[in-house]
Scaffold this motif. Structure first.
Motif, PDB file in Angstrom:
ATOM      1  N   ARG A 154       0.829  -1.207   0.000  1.00 23.07           N
ATOM      2  CA  ARG A 154       0.000   0.000   0.000  1.00 23.07           C
ATOM      3  C   ARG A 154       0.861   1.254   0.000  1.00 23.07           C
ATOM      4  NH1 ARG A 154      -4.122  -1.765   4.907  1.00 23.07           N
ATOM      5  NH2 ARG A 154      -4.862  -3.722   3.969  1.00 23.07           N
ATOM      6  N   TYR A 155       1.982   1.168   0.696  1.00 25.76           N
ATOM      7  CA  TYR A 155       2.864   2.319   0.812  1.00 25.76           C
ATOM      8  C   TYR A 155       3.941   2.321  -0.264  1.00 25.76           C
ATOM      9  CZ  TYR A 155       0.577   2.338   5.348  1.00 25.76           C
ATOM     10  OH  TYR A 155      -0.375   2.355   6.339  1.00 25.76           O
ATOM     11  N   LEU A 156       4.319   1.126  -0.703  1.00 30.28           N
ATOM     12  CA  LEU A 156       5.381   1.019  -1.698  1.00 30.28           C
ATOM     13  C   LEU A 156       4.899   1.320  -3.110  1.00 30.28           C
ATOM     14  CD1 LEU A 156       7.359  -2.175  -0.609  1.00 30.28           C
ATOM     15  CD2 LEU A 156       8.255   0.145  -0.788  1.00 30.28           C
ATOM     16  N   THR A 157       3.676   0.920  -3.429  1.00 30.34           N
ATOM     17  CA  THR A 157       3.205   1.020  -4.818  1.00 30.34           C
ATOM     18  C   THR A 157       3.372   2.424  -5.395  1.00 30.34           C
ATOM     19  OG1 THR A 157       1.645  -0.801  -4.508  1.00 30.34           O
ATOM     20  CG2 THR A 157       1.254   0.669  -6.366  1.00 30.34           C
ATOM     21  N   PRO A 158       2.999   3.487  -4.689  1.00 32.23           N
ATOM     22  CA  PRO A 158       3.181   4.826  -5.278  1.00 32.23           C
ATOM     23  C   PRO A 158       4.641   5.201  -5.504  1.00 32.23           C
ATOM     24  CG  PRO A 158       1.641   4.879  -3.428  1.00 32.23           C
ATOM     25  CD  PRO A 158       2.327   3.552  -3.382  1.00 32.23           C
ATOM     26  N   ALA A 159       5.565   4.474  -4.839  1.00 29.29           N
ATOM     27  CA  ALA A 159       6.988   4.803  -4.954  1.00 29.29           C
ATOM     28  C   ALA A 159       7.720   3.920  -5.952  1.00 29.29           C
ATOM     29  CB  ALA A 159       7.657   4.690  -3.582  1.00 29.29           C
ATOM     30  N   LEU A 160       7.036   2.907  -6.485  1.00 28.74           N
ATOM     31  CA  LEU A 160       7.691   1.941  -7.354  1.00 28.74           C
ATOM     32  C   LEU A 160       7.520   2.295  -8.826  1.00 28.74           C
ATOM     33  CD1 LEU A 160       6.692  -1.412  -5.610  1.00 28.74           C
ATOM     34  CD2 LEU A 160       8.974  -0.378  -5.675  1.00 28.74           C
ATOM     35  N   ALA A 161       8.551   2.028  -9.578  1.00 32.59           N
ATOM     36  CA  ALA A 161       8.518   2.142 -11.042  1.00 32.59           C
ATOM     37  C   ALA A 161       9.409   1.038 -11.590  1.00 32.59           C
ATOM     38  CB  ALA A 161       9.004   3.512 -11.495  1.00 32.59           C
ATOM     39  N   THR A 162       9.395   0.869 -12.885  1.00 32.27           N
ATOM     40  CA  THR A 162      10.250  -0.159 -13.482  1.00 32.27           C
ATOM     41  C   THR A 162      10.684   0.262 -14.875  1.00 32.27           C
ATOM     42  OG1 THR A 162      10.420  -2.533 -13.963  1.00 32.27           O
ATOM     43  CG2 THR A 162       8.349  -1.477 -14.518  1.00 32.27           C
ATOM     44  N   LEU A 163      11.859  -0.196 -15.242  1.00 32.95           N
ATOM     45  CA  LEU A 163      12.341  -0.065 -16.613  1.00 32.95           C
ATOM     46  C   LEU A 163      12.248  -1.431 -17.284  1.00 32.95           C
ATOM     47  CD1 LEU A 163      15.594   2.074 -16.243  1.00 32.95           C
ATOM     48  CD2 LEU A 163      13.501   2.774 -17.403  1.00 32.95           C
ATOM     49  N   GLN A 164      11.698  -1.457 -18.485  1.00 35.11           N
ATOM     50  CA  GLN A 164      11.720  -2.677 -19.299  1.00 35.11           C
ATOM     51  C   GLN A 164      12.666  -2.440 -20.466  1.00 35.11           C
ATOM     52  OE1 GLN A 164       8.200  -3.633 -21.575  1.00 35.11           O
ATOM     53  NE2 GLN A 164       8.682  -5.810 -21.630  1.00 35.11           N
ATOM     54  N   LEU A 165      13.727  -3.227 -20.532  1.00 36.52           N
ATOM     55  CA  LEU A 165      14.731  -3.071 -21.576  1.00 36.52           C
ATOM     56  C   LEU A 165      14.495  -4.055 -22.705  1.00 36.52           C
ATOM     57  CD1 LEU A 165      16.087  -1.820 -18.984  1.00 36.52           C
ATOM     58  CD2 LEU A 165      18.279  -2.522 -19.962  1.00 36.52           C
ATOM     59  N   PHE A 166      14.697  -3.596 -23.942  1.00 36.49           N
ATOM     60  CA  PHE A 166      14.673  -4.449 -25.131  1.00 36.49           C
ATOM     61  C   PHE A 166      16.096  -4.532 -25.678  1.00 36.49           C
ATOM     62  CE2 PHE A 166      10.131  -2.978 -26.432  1.00 36.49           C
ATOM     63  CZ  PHE A 166       9.576  -3.811 -25.474  1.00 36.49           C
ATOM     64  N   TYR A 167      16.504  -5.732 -26.079  1.00 33.05           N
ATOM     65  CA  TYR A 167      17.812  -5.922 -26.710  1.00 33.05           C
ATOM     66  C   TYR A 167      17.630  -6.373 -28.159  1.00 33.05           C
ATOM     67  CZ  TYR A 167      20.205  -5.531 -22.222  1.00 33.05           C
ATOM     68  OH  TYR A 167      20.713  -5.065 -21.038  1.00 33.05           O
ATOM     69  N   SER A 168      18.476  -5.877 -29.031  1.00 31.36           N
ATOM     70  CA  SER A 168      18.426  -6.278 -30.436  1.00 31.36           C
ATOM     71  C   SER A 168      18.800  -7.750 -30.571  1.00 31.36           C
ATOM     72  CB  SER A 168      19.347  -5.408 -31.288  1.00 31.36           C
ATOM     73  OG  SER A 168      20.693  -5.560 -30.866  1.00 31.36           O
ATOM     74  N   ASP A 169      18.440  -8.337 -31.712  1.00 28.58           N
ATOM     75  CA  ASP A 169      18.761  -9.740 -31.948  1.00 28.58           C
ATOM     76  C   ASP A 169      19.213  -9.931 -33.385  1.00 28.58           C
ATOM     77  OD1 ASP A 169      19.128 -12.368 -31.188  1.00 28.58           O
ATOM     78  OD2 ASP A 169      17.032 -12.953 -31.377  1.00 28.58           O
TER      79      ASP A 169
END
Length: 526
Positions: free
Chosen positions: A387-402
């Protein structure tokens, strides 16, 4: 039934090809699962949670489908909610796959996997198109046409050099508090971050910020992971609907394409009517394969009765970098927001040979259960902390070439199932660079918390029937999509890509499909 052109599949490639062929006698063969009605998802996500006595059927599912990631095999939040299950419904039966090293999701829905996509639309740069056997300028008019057709939002900023012209773009979406915090600090630290190879800006999204025809602009309801066919977010099924309304195409749903054979002057597609099991043929002067990389490759292998050849398979490896902004710990939840990418980040430094693209997300649009088990606490403690962490959380999703690798392949088995093998990439270097960059922006992360899903998890499959300047193999295609050794069979989806850059490839799939379809149209006139 006989047509000028027969297209297999109604996803991004199929509808783009059909739109370029409008005026010809064109048909689309498709299984065509349709989205369920979502009349009860008629409020913003926050309002549903706060004001409705019980919204569990809509958000969780009567069989707890949306809680799958607590104890079951991981499934993308975009695909597991009850109203989005139709996107991948039945694929293991319709096109079975044998693999122990590759995550697979296929769509037989009307509109394809783009029913549940993130809406990212990015032009490939000249550098990224270097392995393709045509001039980059050949895609420009189709990128431009699609920009007007589907509606794209974005802004001229530090990422324009990676995403291409801003002509025709609508204004960007309103970003959330996380993204605004990042952008404000990035502006002050731009020179230092750019020297690290880090560039940050607005994403290019197929999301309307201004009304376009019958489609209304985005309403910030945060329902992207729960509700299909949000009018502001483009879906190939919208273009298909418009083509059908104008009589520009015939649509033949409920049919699974199995193979093809060429006659003296036509191509016959062998299809199975799913309701009866009957096998029939549909004839056309030209056949365009747009069934998605895996199924287009399977159709070609089955048509050659080939259970030995190994075809290339490409996919963007991905990773997730969790981030915490201490100043937002315990902050009020946002009530109106977009659940998709708030910002894009490009790493173009000395640690990699190609740029790595990342998307920056908040976590307020997904269920807490999707990350609850990752917290180092008891279940009860995690519930309280979230409840307290959710507003403070974010994430990066990285894509790598192939790039093609002999060890990464697909083939048809003796049971007429696909076998897929793909090795994991050694990742982590760029993640550490970005963790350091975001620490300067007020976010904390740790390499030990990064997640590296198995190959295939991105669902950006490509490369099985690669384009060559001079094809020399029966499973290669010319620059116009013509399959080597055939007279009238074309591939128009990502199976033709000889390499895969570090970005969502849907926009280029559509532009390239239009380019190929216009060649097909010209060939019909001769």
């Amino acid at each position: 039934m006989s047509f000028d052109a027969l297209i297999i599949g109604s996803g991004a490639a199929g509808v783009a090809a059909a739109s370029a062929l409008e005026g010809r006698r064109v048909a689309i063969v498709d299984v065509g699962h349709e989205a369920p009605k979502t009349d009860r998802l008629n409020q913003a996500l926050y309002d549903l949670r706060e004001t409705r006595a019980d919204a569990s059927a809509e958000l969780i599912g009567t069989e707890f489908e949306n809680l799958q990631n607590i104890a079951g095999a991981y499934l993308s939040p975009k695909l597991k909610s009850p109203f989005l299950r139709f996107v991948t419904d039945g694929w293991p039966t319709l096109s079975p796959v044998q693999t122990s090293s590759f995550e697979v999701a296929m769509s037989f829905a009307r509109g394809g996997l783009a029913n549940a996509w993130g809406g990212g639309v990015y032009r490939f740069t000249r550098r990224e198109l270097a392995p393709f056997p045509f001039r980059p300028e050949e895609l420009t008019p189709y990128y431009d046409r699609l920009t007007d057709l589907i509606g794209i939002c974005g802004r001229d900023d530090d990422l324009t050099q990676y995403f291409g012209t801003c002509d025709g773009l609508q204004p960007p979406l309103d970003i959330d508090r996380h993204a605004q915090l990042v952008l404000d600090r990035y502006k002050r630290l731009r020179k230092r971050l750019n020297a690290m190879g880090v560039f940050i800006g607005y994403p290019r999204l197929a999301v309307l910020t201004r009304d376009k025809g019958e489609r209304t602009s985005y309403r910030y309801e945060g329902l992207e992971f729960f509700k299909p066919n949000i009018p502001a977010i483009y879906n190939p099924s919208y273009t298909l609907r418009d083509l059908l309304d104008r009589g520009g195409v015939s649509y033949l749903p409920g049919r699974l394409a199995l193979s093809f054979r060429e006659t003296a002057d036509r191509v016959e597609a062998v299809v199975k009517t799913l309701s009866t099991g009957q096998i029939d043929t549909i004839s056309a002067k030209r056949l365009i394969l747009a069934a998605g990389t895996l199924n287009s490759a399977k159709i070609v292998l089955a048509s050659n009765n080939d259970r030995h050849s190994q075809l290339p398979i490409l996919d963007n490896a991905i990773s997730y970098v969790p981030l915490l902004a201490p100043r937002r710990f315990g902050a009020p939840q946002q009530t109106r927001f977009f659940s998709g990418a708030q910002l894009n980040v490009i790493y173009d430094g000395t640690r990699t040979g190609q740029p790595v693209q990342a998307s920056f997300y908040n976590l307020e649009g997904i269920l807490r259960s999707d990350f609850l088990m990752d917290l180092p606490l008891s279940l009860r403690g995690s519930l309280v902390a979230s409840r307290y962490l959710t507003p403070a959380l974010a994430t990066l999703q990285l894509f790598y070439s192939d790039q093609p690798d002999p060890g990464n392949f697909l083939k048809l088995t003796d049971k007429d199932e696909l076998e897929i093998r793909h090795s994991e990439k050694a990742l982590g270097t760029v993640e550490r660079v970005l963790i350091g960059a975001f620490r300067r922006l007020g976010y904390h992360g740790a390499s030990s918390l990064c997640r590296y899903p198995p190959p295939g998890s991105c669902y950006h499959y490509a490369g099985a029937l690669p384009m060559r300047e001079t094809p020399e193999h029966r499973y290669e295609t010319r620059s116009d999509g013509l399959l080597f050794g055939t007279r009238a069979v074309y591939a128009a989806d990502a199976a033709t890509f000889p390499s895969l850059p570090s970005k969502n490839h849907t926009f280029t799939i559509m532009a390239n499909a239009m380019r190929i379809a216009e060649h097909v149209s010209r060939s019909l006139a001769t």
